[in-house]
Design an enzyme around this catalytic site. Sequence first.
Site, PDB file in Angstrom:
ATOM      1  N   GLU A 109       0.771  -1.453   0.578  1.00  0.00           N
ATOM      2  CA  GLU A 109       0.175  -0.569   0.005  1.00  0.00           C
ATOM      3  C   GLU A 109       1.025   0.997   0.173  1.00  0.00           C
ATOM      4  O   GLU A 109       2.293   1.378  -0.194  1.00  0.00           O
ATOM      5  CB  GLU A 109      -0.780  -0.218   1.421  1.00  0.00           C
ATOM      6  CG  GLU A 109      -2.037   1.168   1.565  1.00  0.00           C
ATOM      7  CD  GLU A 109      -2.914   1.122   0.293  1.00  0.00           C
ATOM      8  OE1 GLU A 109      -2.595   1.513  -0.742  1.00  0.00           O
ATOM      9  OE2 GLU A 109      -4.559   1.353   0.563  1.00  0.00           O
ATOM     10  N   ASP A 113      -4.498   5.649   6.316  1.00  0.00           N
ATOM     11  CA  ASP A 113      -4.731   6.454   6.168  1.00  0.00           C
ATOM     12  C   ASP A 113      -5.873   6.294   7.292  1.00  0.00           C
ATOM     13  O   ASP A 113      -5.142   6.306   8.560  1.00  0.00           O
ATOM     14  CB  ASP A 113      -5.133   7.419   5.007  1.00  0.00           C
ATOM     15  CG  ASP A 113      -5.868   8.946   5.478  1.00  0.00           C
ATOM     16  OD1 ASP A 113      -5.860   9.715   6.928  1.00  0.00           O
ATOM     17  OD2 ASP A 113      -6.593   9.638   4.823  1.00  0.00           O
TER      18      ASP A 113
END
Length: 189
Positions: A109, A113
């Site tokens: 990734e 977040d």
Amino acid sequence: MQPMTTTIGKIQLKDKVFRPYLSEEIIFSAVAEMAEKMNNELRDKNPLFIVVLNGSFMFASDLFKQINLEAEISFIKIASYQGMRSTGQVVTSIGMEQDLHGRDLIIVEDIVDTGLTLHWLKSNLESRGAKSVEILTMLRKPEAAKVEVDVKYVGFDIPTDFVIGYGLDFDEKYRNLDFIGVLAKHVYA
Ligand code: IMP
């Protein structure tokens, strides 16, 4: 690895101002460190790297060249993010038709977040019969987490600011920068 922050220099892109945050050199040393760790820890495995597009393409390319395992790579695209705010909703996913039964998977990734995307993806891959699913991310924003996600390999923990470059976009632009810039909120809200 701790990010080196610099206040020197500003980049004006359309109506947004960014400042340099992580240089190409510091990114490369974090990538090398992560690759070395994986080469040691996964020595006896034949992992399948699952790269989450679009943001991870540059990171995955640099990292994969430094992996000396009998590794494979595949790509998945998930739509869950628009502009600068995570919607938390996984809209679509494409790619990854292959059989995952008994495979050791490494999700690659760009940035974690809220964690919602990876939370969804990890359980989706587990439900498809993977033997193990580990997560590797270039960046993580610990203070933005909405769900707990167990990330095994992290390049940098960063504050909850919007970043661009090295694959990361702002409305699909600026992915081509070879460094990471941070939105200068104090300059332009
Ligand atoms: P999450 O589901 O909230 O963890 O969001 C993950 C995805 O949001 C990442 O794969 C990125 O595509 C995108 N994203 C989150 N923060 C940023 C950022 O600061 N810049 C660019 N994209 C981001």
